[in-house]
Design an enzyme around this catalytic site. Structure first.
Site, PDB file in Angstrom:
ATOM      1  CG  ASP A 258      -0.607  40.279  30.501  1.00 37.08           C
ATOM      2  OD1 ASP A 258       0.429  40.101  29.836  1.00 37.08           O
ATOM      3  OD2 ASP A 258      -1.730  39.863  30.152  1.00 37.08           O
TER       4      ASP A 258
ATOM      5  CG  HIS B 251       7.370  40.666  28.659  1.00 38.29           C
ATOM      6  ND1 HIS B 251       8.447  39.906  29.032  1.00 38.29           N
ATOM      7  CD2 HIS B 251       6.281  39.917  28.958  1.00 38.29           C
ATOM      8  CE1 HIS B 251       8.021  38.757  29.529  1.00 38.29           C
ATOM      9  NE2 HIS B 251       6.709  38.736  29.483  1.00 38.29           N
TER      10      HIS B 251
HETATM   11  P1  GDP Z   1       4.134  41.982  31.327  1.00 40.72           P
HETATM   12  O1  GDP Z   1       3.654  40.992  30.330  1.00 40.72           O
HETATM   13  O2  GDP Z   1       4.207  41.418  32.701  1.00 40.72           O
HETATM   14  O3  GDP Z   1       5.407  42.670  30.928  1.00 40.72           O
HETATM   15  O4  GDP Z   1       3.011  43.120  31.399  1.00 40.72           O
HETATM   16  P2  GDP Z   1       2.231  43.768  30.121  1.00 40.72           P
HETATM   17  O5  GDP Z   1       3.146  44.662  29.407  1.00 40.72           O
HETATM   18  O6  GDP Z   1       1.535  42.727  29.343  1.00 40.72           O
HETATM   19  O7  GDP Z   1       1.087  44.559  30.867  1.00 40.72           O
HETATM   20  C1  GDP Z   1       1.341  45.618  31.727  1.00 40.72           C
HETATM   21  C2  GDP Z   1       0.645  46.874  31.178  1.00 40.72           C
HETATM   22  O8  GDP Z   1       0.567  47.836  32.200  1.00 40.72           O
HETATM   23  C3  GDP Z   1       1.401  47.549  30.055  1.00 40.72           C
HETATM   24  O9  GDP Z   1       0.484  48.179  29.208  1.00 40.72           O
HETATM   25  C4  GDP Z   1       2.252  48.593  30.784  1.00 40.72           C
HETATM   26  O10 GDP Z   1       2.583  49.723  29.975  1.00 40.72           O
HETATM   27  C5  GDP Z   1       1.301  49.003  31.879  1.00 40.72           C
HETATM   28  N1  GDP Z   1       1.961  49.394  33.123  1.00 40.72           N
HETATM   29  C6  GDP Z   1       3.036  48.826  33.744  1.00 40.72           C
HETATM   30  N2  GDP Z   1       3.256  49.404  34.930  1.00 40.72           N
HETATM   31  C7  GDP Z   1       2.323  50.360  35.070  1.00 40.72           C
HETATM   32  C8  GDP Z   1       2.004  51.293  36.114  1.00 40.72           C
HETATM   33  O11 GDP Z   1       2.644  51.359  37.161  1.00 40.72           O
HETATM   34  N3  GDP Z   1       0.927  52.108  35.894  1.00 40.72           N
HETATM   35  C9  GDP Z   1       0.173  52.065  34.762  1.00 40.72           C
HETATM   36  N4  GDP Z   1      -0.866  52.872  34.662  1.00 40.72           N
HETATM   37  N5  GDP Z   1       0.441  51.207  33.760  1.00 40.72           N
HETATM   38  C10 GDP Z   1       1.490  50.374  33.929  1.00 40.72           C
HETATM   39  P1  IMO Z   2       3.124  37.705  29.535  1.00 39.51           P
HETATM   40  O1  IMO Z   2       4.512  37.158  29.512  1.00 39.51           O
HETATM   41  C1  IMO Z   2      -1.100  36.756  30.002  1.00 39.51           C
HETATM   42  C2  IMO Z   2      -2.319  32.713  28.810  1.00 39.51           C
HETATM   43  C3  IMO Z   2      -3.317  32.519  27.682  1.00 39.51           C
HETATM   44  C4  IMO Z   2      -3.949  31.198  28.098  1.00 39.51           C
HETATM   45  C5  IMO Z   2      -2.774  30.424  28.687  1.00 39.51           C
HETATM   46  C6  IMO Z   2      -2.095  29.468  27.715  1.00 39.51           C
HETATM   47  O2  IMO Z   2       2.928  38.898  28.686  1.00 39.51           O
HETATM   48  O3  IMO Z   2       2.641  37.860  30.938  1.00 39.51           O
HETATM   49  P2  IMO Z   2      -0.474  29.794  25.629  1.00 39.51           P
HETATM   50  O4  IMO Z   2      -0.606  30.629  24.396  1.00 39.51           O
HETATM   51  O5  IMO Z   2       0.702  30.115  26.474  1.00 39.51           O
HETATM   52  O6  IMO Z   2      -0.583  28.314  25.358  1.00 39.51           O
HETATM   53  O7  IMO Z   2      -1.786  30.152  26.504  1.00 39.51           O
HETATM   54  O8  IMO Z   2      -1.841  31.402  29.130  1.00 39.51           O
HETATM   55  N1  IMO Z   2      -1.125  33.519  28.446  1.00 39.51           N
HETATM   56  C7  IMO Z   2      -0.890  34.762  28.901  1.00 39.51           C
HETATM   57  N2  IMO Z   2      -1.643  35.565  29.677  1.00 39.51           N
HETATM   58  N3  IMO Z   2       0.141  37.145  29.637  1.00 39.51           N
HETATM   59  C8  IMO Z   2       0.942  36.325  28.914  1.00 39.51           C
HETATM   60  O9  IMO Z   2       2.252  36.579  28.754  1.00 39.51           O
HETATM   61  C9  IMO Z   2       0.410  35.098  28.445  1.00 39.51           C
HETATM   62  N4  IMO Z   2       0.903  34.062  27.729  1.00 39.51           N
HETATM   63  C10 IMO Z   2      -0.048  33.121  27.734  1.00 39.51           C
HETATM   64  O10 IMO Z   2      -4.261  33.578  27.656  1.00 39.51           O
HETATM   65  O11 IMO Z   2      -4.856  31.402  29.143  1.00 39.51           O
HETATM   66 MG    MG Z   3       2.130  40.743  28.949  1.00 37.87          MG
END
Ligand code: GDP
Ligand code: IMO
Ligand code: MG
Length: 423
Positions: free
Chosen positions: A13, A41
């Site tokens: 994340d 994502h």
């Molecule tokens: P990913 O799984 O790596 O793509 O990340 P996620 O989407 O799960 O989590 C990132 C969160 O942070 C999302 O809600 C994005 O909209 C938010 N986000 C990403 N970049 C920024 C930033 O620069 N500032 C803020 N405030 N939010 C951000």
């Molecule tokens: P993105 O791509 C954050 C974590 C789960 C758990 C471990 C194993 O959005 O960064 P799984 O379901 O893969 O067997 O879970 O990995 N986990 C994530 N944590 N972001 C994710 O995806 C995750 N995908 C799995 O919380 O600890």
């Molecule tokens: Mg994510």
């Protein structure tokens, strides 16, 4: 031509989706190289806000070929739901492809994930319950099905028969209901009708892409600390989010990767169980969660929050051979008077570790060694160049870069596509 792997450098994340959406404006191909619909994502652009689970984050550029790669586990049901939601937002899916060699995740994998987590008692992994572990286990045990099997009905039935013998025994042991083979065949028939035309051998596509010197992005899922081999085992996912797997999972020769961009938040978060040394249980942790809106994009779970971990980033940068960092969510630190960075782990015997991650049982016992940095106490949300940033923010980023041992390529100061700049 540039082949760039974009990988998570922390516990997941980090903002991979938004970085890929930004870079995909100029990319010819984006390939997800591992993971499944456990990913969330988030991308915010002219099509609104989308949490992508399986579909590559380059999908918003209609000229980009988006491929769900061989290293992924694909839940066709969930993919169809995602396709429907994107189509409803006016996103063109003509260039969405699925590798015929990608593993197929079926409903019984989700059931097994839930039952296996239940059977772990107190020592759960905290999985997303999407069936990821059981699907990769079936792949490794060679009882899994592949997306390409959908195109060969007789073969598929034979493979399903074979798989269900083991699956039904496992389900019985764990207290689940047996799976009906005929129902599964019918489900697969609907998957074939709806997805068959998108299932391809990616090899000719990738050979051609290299020949014409295309710009290619390899999209990772999760982050290095949840890597099956290099993360906090057993609290990991069942695939390899590190760049070494990017070529294999995408279907490219290893030596063609030119750049590896490690995505990091300006602080740390994690969802799920396992050691997380800089986790905060105080008002600062709460403040990071509230300002950063740290709730899982897939499960909605509150994310655990903490200060930036300089040991983990050094490990992640070295292991991935990162060429640059993308630092996200800098704006979340705007309201902090003092910001801490972890620069080492103190073991119970007093020894301080900086250059690797200790084994999981030891990682549970480390105390982070912190240094304190002055905050900037002003909004960075409108900054669009390096020079726009307050000097304290520049100093903070310099320190993160120093701990990683690599340069910073991008900084983001808000979730919108334009709230990001190259350094
Ligand atoms: P990913 O799984 O790596 O793509 O990340 P996620 O989407 O799960 O989590 C990132 C969160 O942070 C999302 O809600 C994005 O909209 C938010 N986000 C990403 N970049 C920024 C930033 O620069 N500032 C803020 N405030 N939010 C951000
Ligand atoms: P993105 O791509 C954050 C974590 C789960 C758990 C471990 C194993 O959005 O960064 P799984 O379901 O893969 O067997 O879970 O990995 N986990 C994530 N944590 N972001 C994710 O995806 C995750 N995908 C799995 O919380 O600890
Ligand atoms: Mg994510």
């Amino acid at each position: 031509m540039t082949v760039t792997a974009i990988v998570g450098a922390q516990w997941g994340d980090e903002g991979k989706g938004r970085i890929i959406d930004y870079l995909a404006q100029k990319a010819d191909v984006v390939i997800r190289f591992q993971g499944g619909d456990n990913a969330g994502h988030t991308v915010i652009n002219q099509h609104g806000k989308h949490a992508l689970h399986l579909i590559p984050s380059g999908i918003f550029n209609p000229a980009t070929q988006n491929i769900i790669g061989t290293g992924c586990v694909v839940n066709p049901q969930s993919l169809l739901g995602e396709m429907e939601s994107l189509t409803a937002s006016g996103v063109n899916l003509d260039n969405l492809w699925i590798s015929s060699r990608a593993a197929m995740l079926l409903p019984y994998h989700r059931t097994l994930d839930v039952l296996e987590e239940g059977a772990r008692g107190k020592d759960t992994i905290g999985t997303t319950k999407r069936g990821i572990g059981p699907a990769y286990a079936d792949k490794a045990a060679r009882t899994g099905l592949r997306m390409g099997d959908l195109l060969h009905p007789e073969w598929l039935e034979m493979r399903l028969d074979n798989a269900l013998t083991t699956v039904n025994r496992k389900l019985e042991i764990l207290g689940g209901e047996p799976v009906d083979g005929q129902e599964m065949v019918e489900l697969c028939t609907t998957f074939r009708e709806k997805l068959g035309g998108r299932i391809v051998d990616t090899v000719p596509m990738m050979r051609r892409s290299l020949e014409i010197k295309a710009d290619i992005l390899l999209e990772g899922q999760l982050g290095v600390m949840r890597d099956l081999d290099w993360g906090i085992y057993p609290y990991v996912t069942s695939s390899n989010p590190t760049a070494s797997y990017a070529a294999s999972g995408a279907g490219l020769p290893a030596r063609v990767i030119d750049r590896v961009v490690g995505v990091v938040k300006a602080y740390s978060t994690a969802v799920g169980e396992g050691p997380f040394p800089t986790e905060l249980f105080d008002a600062d942790g709460q403040k990071l969660r509230e300002i950063g809106q740290e709730f899982g994009a897939t499960t909605g779970r509150p994310r655990r929050c903490g200060w930036f971990d300089g040991v983990a980033i050094g490990y992640a940068a070295w292991l991935n051979g990162m060429t640059g960092l993308a630092i996200t969510k800098l704006d979340v630190l705007d309201a902090f008077e003092t910001i801490k960075i972890c620069t080492g782990y103190r073991l119970p015997n007093g020894e301080i570790i900086k250059d690797s991650m200790p084994a999981t049982p030891l990682l549970h016992q480390v105390t982070p060694v912190y240094e304190s940095w002055a905050g900037w106490l002003s909004s960075t949300a409108g900054c669009r160049t390096w020079d726009d940033l307050p000097k304290e923010a520049r100093a903070y980023i310099h320190r993160l870069s120093e701990l990683a041992g690599i340069k910073v390529d991008y900084v983001s100061v808000g979730p919108e596509r334009e709230q990001m700049f190259a350094v």
